[in-house]
Design an enzyme around this catalytic site. Structure first.
Site, PDB file in Angstrom:
ATOM      1  N   GLN A  47       0.915  -1.068   0.017  1.00  0.00           N
ATOM      2  CA  GLN A  47      -0.112   0.049  -0.053  1.00  0.00           C
ATOM      3  C   GLN A  47       0.971   1.360   0.179  1.00  0.00           C
ATOM      4  O   GLN A  47       1.881   1.415   0.533  1.00  0.00           O
ATOM      5  CB  GLN A  47      -0.938   0.097   1.245  1.00  0.00           C
ATOM      6  CG  GLN A  47      -2.113   0.776   1.048  1.00  0.00           C
ATOM      7  CD  GLN A  47      -3.089   0.545   2.091  1.00  0.00           C
ATOM      8  OE1 GLN A  47      -3.326  -0.708   2.442  1.00  0.00           O
ATOM      9  NE2 GLN A  47      -4.085   1.433   2.511  1.00  0.00           N
ATOM     10  N   GLN A  91       0.345 -10.905  10.692  1.00  0.00           N
ATOM     11  CA  GLN A  91       0.998 -10.122   9.712  1.00  0.00           C
ATOM     12  C   GLN A  91       0.508  -8.728   9.911  1.00  0.00           C
ATOM     13  O   GLN A  91       1.092  -7.743   9.893  1.00  0.00           O
ATOM     14  CB  GLN A  91       0.758 -10.668   8.457  1.00  0.00           C
ATOM     15  CG  GLN A  91       1.610  -9.889   7.460  1.00  0.00           C
ATOM     16  CD  GLN A  91       0.600  -9.283   6.304  1.00  0.00           C
ATOM     17  OE1 GLN A  91      -0.442  -8.826   6.631  1.00  0.00           O
ATOM     18  NE2 GLN A  91       1.063  -9.620   5.001  1.00  0.00           N
ATOM     19  N   SER A 105       3.754  -6.400   2.940  1.00  0.00           N
ATOM     20  CA  SER A 105       2.078  -6.142   3.650  1.00  0.00           C
ATOM     21  C   SER A 105       1.157  -6.966   2.573  1.00  0.00           C
ATOM     22  O   SER A 105       1.182  -8.196   2.724  1.00  0.00           O
ATOM     23  CB  SER A 105       1.946  -4.613   4.045  1.00  0.00           C
ATOM     24  OG  SER A 105       0.779  -4.680   4.676  1.00  0.00           O
ATOM     25  N   LEU A 106       0.162  -5.991   1.988  1.00  0.00           N
ATOM     26  CA  LEU A 106      -0.814  -6.626   1.529  1.00  0.00           C
ATOM     27  C   LEU A 106      -0.241  -7.504   0.343  1.00  0.00           C
ATOM     28  O   LEU A 106      -0.858  -8.384  -0.142  1.00  0.00           O
ATOM     29  CB  LEU A 106      -1.833  -5.692   0.854  1.00  0.00           C
ATOM     30  CG  LEU A 106      -1.378  -4.709  -0.186  1.00  0.00           C
ATOM     31  CD1 LEU A 106      -1.889  -5.358  -1.588  1.00  0.00           C
ATOM     32  CD2 LEU A 106      -1.959  -3.299  -0.136  1.00  0.00           C
ATOM     33  N   HIS A 156       0.286  -2.503  10.868  1.00  0.00           N
ATOM     34  CA  HIS A 156       1.297  -3.512  11.348  1.00  0.00           C
ATOM     35  C   HIS A 156       1.792  -3.072  13.006  1.00  0.00           C
ATOM     36  O   HIS A 156       2.940  -2.804  13.355  1.00  0.00           O
ATOM     37  CB  HIS A 156       2.573  -3.442  10.535  1.00  0.00           C
ATOM     38  CG  HIS A 156       2.118  -3.905   9.346  1.00  0.00           C
ATOM     39  ND1 HIS A 156       1.663  -5.290   8.992  1.00  0.00           N
ATOM     40  CD2 HIS A 156       1.990  -3.455   8.020  1.00  0.00           C
ATOM     41  CE1 HIS A 156       1.618  -5.373   7.684  1.00  0.00           C
ATOM     42  NE2 HIS A 156       1.511  -4.302   7.263  1.00  0.00           N
ATOM     43  N   ARG A 209      -9.720  -8.070   4.380  1.00  0.00           N
ATOM     44  CA  ARG A 209      -8.659  -7.538   5.274  1.00  0.00           C
ATOM     45  C   ARG A 209      -8.557  -5.951   5.298  1.00  0.00           C
ATOM     46  O   ARG A 209      -8.542  -5.408   6.041  1.00  0.00           O
ATOM     47  CB  ARG A 209      -7.233  -8.123   4.565  1.00  0.00           C
ATOM     48  CG  ARG A 209      -6.124  -7.691   5.166  1.00  0.00           C
ATOM     49  CD  ARG A 209      -4.666  -8.215   4.421  1.00  0.00           C
ATOM     50  NE  ARG A 209      -3.637  -8.014   5.066  1.00  0.00           N
ATOM     51  CZ  ARG A 209      -2.690  -6.884   4.911  1.00  0.00           C
ATOM     52  NH1 ARG A 209      -3.209  -5.889   4.162  1.00  0.00           N
ATOM     53  NH2 ARG A 209      -1.799  -6.654   5.649  1.00  0.00           N
TER      54      ARG A 209
END
Length: 317
Positions: free
Chosen positions: A9, A255, A93-94, A206, A118
């Site tokens: 992102q 995560q 991340s994503l 996070h 998510r």
């Protein structure tokens, strides 16, 4: 050996994927199919938002995440059609969800539905919070951790800041409540950090402030069957492959509320023998991180059709 790494992102842009959509039928089918899957979770026309914006809406977490993953799946399909598959894969991340697709651990619809949920859960967890994320330039891990601990101690744990992303040597992202991020930033400047750069994001990603999103994801993950990995996945919260004792659902739950070890993940792949890495996603941020982290690795970045076709030519040559 080939590694494929997926962007996260913040690298989204209006117009992303439009040239692929116009030229390649399989990419077009991916984007149109993504709208059908994602719209069951969140109101989103993937093609319209990716190609026309507005940027403000595309940058909202619940929309960014499905858009980025749909783009990544479309490009990954084209690579596979060209006979190019990863030996190792990971994502920022994503981007980890795109890695799950590349490795055939989850299918297209499973990945898109999961990432839509998510994004929705992470957006919900951020509602009503005054939060920030900032990239810290020119500080080592120990200094960042110490300054975050100092800020958390001063605020008696009522507001928090954590190291969220270890991107590459000299760049670490901190995340959390705005007042805590500001305090940690001040301490980091005193400790010699070169720059603190605020990031355009809408949540304290996070960190443990994302635990509500992790809890909701855990419920979704209980009903999903994961296939054996065709390519080896290096997981965000580990910076390595998982062991037999570690489960993918538990790692995906962890995560969203734990640090992303991208620097460690890149080093792990290269130590395992990866000598060529393809970044998939708008922009070239991860390629820059890779070049700052390891030497003697050939790096390609696929953002446009031209990038894709040049990469295919060079790999075949």
């Amino acid at each position: 050996m080939l590694g494929i790494v997926y962007a996260g992102q913040g690298s989204q842009r209006v117009g992303m994927g439009q040239d692929f959509y116009e030229k390649y039928e399989s990419f077009r089918k991916t984007i149109d199919g993504a709208t059908k899957t994602v719209s069951a979770v969140t109101d989103m026309d993937v093609a319209k938002l990716c190609f026309e914006g507005p940027e403000e809406q595309l940058s909202q977490t619940k929309y960014t995440q499905p858009a980025m993953v749909a783009f990544a799946i479309g490009v990954t399909k084209l690579l596979k059609e060209a006979g190019i598959n990863a030996d190792y894969t990971c994502g920022l991340s994503l981007g980890e969800y795109s890695a799950l697709y590349e490795s055939e651990t989850l299918d297209e619809n499973q990945v898109l539905e999961l990432i839509a949920k998510r994004g929705k859960y992470m957006a919900e967890a951020s509602e009503g919070l005054d939060v920030k994320m900032a990239a810290v330039m020119g500080a080592d891990r120990e200094s960042v951790m110490e300054c975050c601990d100092k800020a958390n101690s001063e605020l008696k744990g009522e507001k928090i800041v954590q190291a969220a992303n270890f991107n590459c040597p000299g760049q670490i992202v901190i995340s959390g409540d705005a007042i805590a991020v500001d305090k940690a930033s001040a301490y980091l400047k005193e400790a010699g950090a070169k720059r603190i750069v605020p990031l355009k994001v809408s949540g304290p990603f996070h960190t443990k402030l994302m635990k509500p999103a992790g809890d909701k994801l855990a419920k979704e993950l209980k009903d999903i069957s994961f296939n054996e990995e065709k390519s080896k996945i290096v997981f965000n919260c580990l910076g390595r492959e998982k062991t037999d004792e570690e489960s993918i659902p538990a790692l995906l739950e962890k995560q969203v509320q734990s640090s992303v070890y991208l620097e460690d993940s890149i080093k792990y792949m290269v130590d395992a023998g990866v000598d060529t890495i393809i970044e998939i996603g708008p922009g070239k941020a991860i390629s820059k991180f890779i070049n700052k982290t390891v030497d003697d690795v050939k790096v390609y970045s696929i953002d446009t059709v031209e990038d894709f076709e040049n990469t295919i030519k060079e790999l075949r040559a």
